[in-house]
Scaffold this motif. Structure first.
Motif, PDB file in Angstrom:
ATOM      1  N   GLU A 113      62.377  15.438  79.223  1.00  0.00           N
ATOM      2  CA  GLU A 113      63.283  14.838  78.112  1.00  0.00           C
ATOM      3  C   GLU A 113      64.375  15.640  78.640  1.00  0.00           C
ATOM      4  O   GLU A 113      65.245  14.520  78.381  1.00  0.00           O
ATOM      5  N   GLU A 114      65.036  15.553  80.200  1.00  0.00           N
ATOM      6  CA  GLU A 114      66.183  15.734  80.956  1.00  0.00           C
ATOM      7  C   GLU A 114      66.427  14.649  81.125  1.00  0.00           C
ATOM      8  O   GLU A 114      67.616  14.382  80.791  1.00  0.00           O
ATOM      9  N   ILE A 115      65.843  13.631  80.852  1.00  0.00           N
ATOM     10  CA  ILE A 115      66.119  12.102  81.077  1.00  0.00           C
ATOM     11  C   ILE A 115      66.047  11.344  79.913  1.00  0.00           C
ATOM     12  O   ILE A 115      66.894  10.441  79.576  1.00  0.00           O
ATOM     13  N   THR A 116      65.733  11.762  78.960  1.00  0.00           N
ATOM     14  CA  THR A 116      65.587  10.531  77.608  1.00  0.00           C
ATOM     15  C   THR A 116      65.533  11.872  76.347  1.00  0.00           C
ATOM     16  O   THR A 116      65.911  10.902  74.940  1.00  0.00           O
ATOM     17  N   VAL A 117      66.774  12.699  76.578  1.00  0.00           N
ATOM     18  CA  VAL A 117      66.874  13.710  75.155  1.00  0.00           C
ATOM     19  C   VAL A 117      68.823  13.588  75.013  1.00  0.00           C
ATOM     20  O   VAL A 117      68.992  13.859  76.481  1.00  0.00           O
ATOM     21  N   ALA A 136      72.822  14.000  81.278  1.00  0.00           N
ATOM     22  CA  ALA A 136      71.812  13.867  82.619  1.00  0.00           C
ATOM     23  C   ALA A 136      70.590  12.772  81.203  1.00  0.00           C
ATOM     24  O   ALA A 136      70.302  12.395  82.465  1.00  0.00           O
ATOM     25  N   PHE A 137      71.271  12.293  80.469  1.00  0.00           N
ATOM     26  CA  PHE A 137      71.085  11.123  79.652  1.00  0.00           C
ATOM     27  C   PHE A 137      70.941   9.866  80.127  1.00  0.00           C
ATOM     28  O   PHE A 137      71.883   8.960  80.570  1.00  0.00           O
ATOM     29  N   LEU A 138      69.325   9.457  80.195  1.00  0.00           N
ATOM     30  CA  LEU A 138      69.062   8.234  81.452  1.00  0.00           C
ATOM     31  C   LEU A 138      69.809   8.036  82.112  1.00  0.00           C
ATOM     32  O   LEU A 138      70.606   7.078  82.525  1.00  0.00           O
ATOM     33  N   SER A 139      69.907   9.271  83.462  1.00  0.00           N
ATOM     34  CA  SER A 139      70.685   9.221  84.321  1.00  0.00           C
ATOM     35  C   SER A 139      69.694   8.775  86.144  1.00  0.00           C
ATOM     36  O   SER A 139      68.543   9.487  85.609  1.00  0.00           O
ATOM     37  N   VAL A 140      69.570   7.825  86.076  1.00  0.00           N
ATOM     38  CA  VAL A 140      68.679   6.860  87.192  1.00  0.00           C
ATOM     39  C   VAL A 140      68.366   7.837  88.274  1.00  0.00           C
ATOM     40  O   VAL A 140      67.466   8.213  88.698  1.00  0.00           O
ATOM     41  N   PHE A 165      61.476   8.993  73.753  1.00  0.00           N
ATOM     42  CA  PHE A 165      62.478   8.682  72.920  1.00  0.00           C
ATOM     43  C   PHE A 165      62.450   9.791  71.798  1.00  0.00           C
ATOM     44  O   PHE A 165      61.636   8.697  70.658  1.00  0.00           O
ATOM     45  N   GLY A 166      62.494  11.132  71.328  1.00  0.00           N
ATOM     46  CA  GLY A 166      62.158  11.217  69.678  1.00  0.00           C
ATOM     47  C   GLY A 166      63.416  10.851  68.536  1.00  0.00           C
ATOM     48  O   GLY A 166      64.022   9.268  69.623  1.00  0.00           O
ATOM     49  N   THR A 167      62.884  11.302  67.991  1.00  0.00           N
ATOM     50  CA  THR A 167      63.371   9.788  67.007  1.00  0.00           C
ATOM     51  C   THR A 167      65.390  10.737  66.481  1.00  0.00           C
ATOM     52  O   THR A 167      66.195  11.664  66.775  1.00  0.00           O
ATOM     53  N   PHE A 168      65.961   9.750  67.489  1.00  0.00           N
ATOM     54  CA  PHE A 168      67.452   9.219  67.164  1.00  0.00           C
ATOM     55  C   PHE A 168      68.205   9.671  66.128  1.00  0.00           C
ATOM     56  O   PHE A 168      67.643   8.629  64.805  1.00  0.00           O
ATOM     57  N   TYR A 197      56.401   0.694  84.411  1.00  0.00           N
ATOM     58  CA  TYR A 197      57.072   2.313  83.036  1.00  0.00           C
ATOM     59  C   TYR A 197      56.308   1.776  81.535  1.00  0.00           C
ATOM     60  O   TYR A 197      56.346   0.710  81.336  1.00  0.00           O
ATOM     61  N   ALA A 198      56.509   2.928  80.722  1.00  0.00           N
ATOM     62  CA  ALA A 198      56.490   2.351  79.540  1.00  0.00           C
ATOM     63  C   ALA A 198      57.682   2.822  78.127  1.00  0.00           C
ATOM     64  O   ALA A 198      58.015   4.224  78.427  1.00  0.00           O
ATOM     65  N   VAL A 199      57.851   2.293  77.233  1.00  0.00           N
ATOM     66  CA  VAL A 199      58.796   3.259  76.671  1.00  0.00           C
ATOM     67  C   VAL A 199      57.675   3.348  75.151  1.00  0.00           C
ATOM     68  O   VAL A 199      57.923   2.542  74.903  1.00  0.00           O
ATOM     69  N   GLU A 200      58.289   4.744  74.328  1.00  0.00           N
ATOM     70  CA  GLU A 200      58.165   4.910  73.191  1.00  0.00           C
ATOM     71  C   GLU A 200      59.166   5.529  72.492  1.00  0.00           C
ATOM     72  O   GLU A 200      60.130   6.028  73.019  1.00  0.00           O
TER      73      GLU A 200
END
Length: 320
Positions: A113-117, A136-140, A165-168, A197-200
Motif C-alpha cells: 500500500e505504500e505504493i497504492t495509497v 511515495a504514491f505511484l513511485s516506480v 487501489f482503495g476507494t478514492f 501486472y493487474a489493477v484492482e
C-alpha cells in the motif's frame, strides 16, 4: 482454537484428493484457482491434516503457521498474498516463503500500500502519517527497489502482481480522468518482461472505457473483484472492453453491500460455508470458460469472507 483437534481428517462432504486432481487438471490448461491466503485453522480437517501440527499431543500454532503452506500446495496450485499489501517484505522473508513451498505453487501478490495509497487512512497503524498525503504514491523507483528487486529471483513462481487501489474520495480525485492520467504514467514506467501486472479499483465510476483502454495499452489486467461497493463480478465481465490483457485475474472477496469487518464477524473461523453466493460462483465459472475459449491463463482467488469457507466455494465452482 483450543489445543484439541478434530478426530477426523476430512469432513465427509469434502473430498480433498478429488478437488486437488480437478485443480491440477485446470492448472495444466493454464487456469489456476486458489485461496486469497492460507493460514486458516478453520481448514484443519479439510485442507490440513491435524496430525501434522501436533507438538506433544497438542495443536501447535507455530508449527501450523510454519508448515501449512506446503500442505496447502498439495491441493491448490496458486495462492494469494494479501500480507505483502501491508509491508515491504525483507529478502529473508521471501527466501523463507518460497523455500517453504514447492516450486510448482504460483503466487498472486499484492503490491504494498505504500505504493497504492494516495492519502494514508486515519488509522492508528499509520501513526503520525494518518490522514497525510503519501509522497511515495505511484513511485516506480520505490516499487522497483523495495519490492520488485527482491522478488526477481522468484519471478517464475509469481503469477501476477496486483495493484489494489482503495476507494478514492472526491477530495482525492474530483473526477476519474486525473487518476487515469497518473495511472497511465505509472504503468508506462513499470519494468517489463519479468512480471504480469493487474489493477484492482474500488470506485464503480472508474469502470469506463478510458480505464479499460489504458490498461489494454499497457497489457495490464483489470481485476474482476467482488467488493462491498463494486458491481458484482458478472456485471463487470459484461462491461465492453473489460478483458484488457492476455490473461485474466479475479478476486472473489465479499458480497456486494457487506462491509469487510461484518464478513469477518459473520464467518470466522471459516470452517464451513454459511451463505452461498450462486451468482459469484457462476461468474467464476464464466471466467474459466472465457479463459478456455480464448486459450489464455486465468488466476482466480477466492476469499473465506465470500461464503465462509473458500475451499468449499472453490470445490463448488470447479466441480459443478
Amino acid at each position: 482454537m483450543s489445543g484439541l483437534l478434530p478426530l477426523f481428517d476430512s469432513p465427509p462432504e469434502f473430498d480433498r484428493e478429488r478437488l486437488a486432481a480437478r485443480l491440477r487438471e485446470l492448472a495444466d490448461s493454464g487456469i489456476y484457482v486458489g485461496g486469497s491466503s492460507w493460514k486458516y485453522e478453520g481448514w484443519i480437517g479439510q485442507i490440513y491434516t491435524p496430525g501434522r501440527y501436533l507438538s506433544r499431543g497438542r495443536f501447535s500454532r507455530k508449527k501450523f503457521e510454519q508448515g501449512c503452506l506446503a500442505e496447502y500446495a498439495e491441493t491448490f496450485p496458486i495462492v494469494g498474498g494479501d500480507f505483502s499489501f501491508y509491508q515491504f517484505p525483507s529478502d529473508e522473508f521471501w527466501r523463507q516463503l518460497f523455500g517453504g513451498a514447492p516450486e510448482y505453487l504460483k503466487f498472486g501478490l499484492k503490491v504494498p500500500e505504500e505504493i497504492t495509497v494516495k492519502r494514508f487512512p486515519t488509522h492508528r497503524r499509520f501513526g503520525p502519517r494518518a490522514g497525510e498525503e503519501n509522497p511515495a504514491f505511484l513511485s516506480v523507483p520505490m516499487l522497483d527497489d523495495c519490492f520488485l528487486r527482491p522478488l526477481r529471483p522468484y519471478a517464475g513462481r509469481i503469477a501476477v502482481l496486483i495493484f489494489e487501489f482503495g476507494t478514492f474520495s472526491r477530495a482525492s480525485y474530483p473526477e476519474p480522468r486525473k487518476f487515469f492520467e497518473e495511472l497511465d504514467r505509472f504503468l508506462s514506467a513499470l519494468p517489463r518482461n519479468e512480471f504480469r501486472y493487474a489493477v484492482e479499483v474500488r470506485n464503480q465510476e472508474y469502470l469506463r472505457s478510458e480505464y479499460f483502454d489504458l490498461l489494454r495499452r499497457h497489457r495490464v489486467a483489470h481485476v474482476f473483484n467482488g467488493w462491498t461497493r463494486m458491481p458484482p463480478i458478472d456485471e463487470q465481465i459484461r462491461i465492453p472492453g473489460a478483458f484488457t490483457a492476455d490473461f485474466i485475474v479475479a478476486r472473489a472477496l465479499l458480497r456486494v453491500g457487506r462491509p469487510y469487518q461484518r464478513a469477518v464477524e459473520k464467518f470466522s473461523p471459516y470452517d464451513r460455508v454459511q451463505e452461498e453466493s450462486p451468482r459469484t460462483r457462476a461468474a467464476l465459472r464464466d471466467l474459466i470458460e472465457h479463459a478456455k475459449t480464448r486459450r489464455i491463463p486465468a488466476y482466480l482467488f477466492v476469499n473465506n469472507r465470500l461464503e465462509g469457507n473458500a475451499p468449499i466455494t472453490i470445490q463448488a465452482v470447479v466441480e459443478d
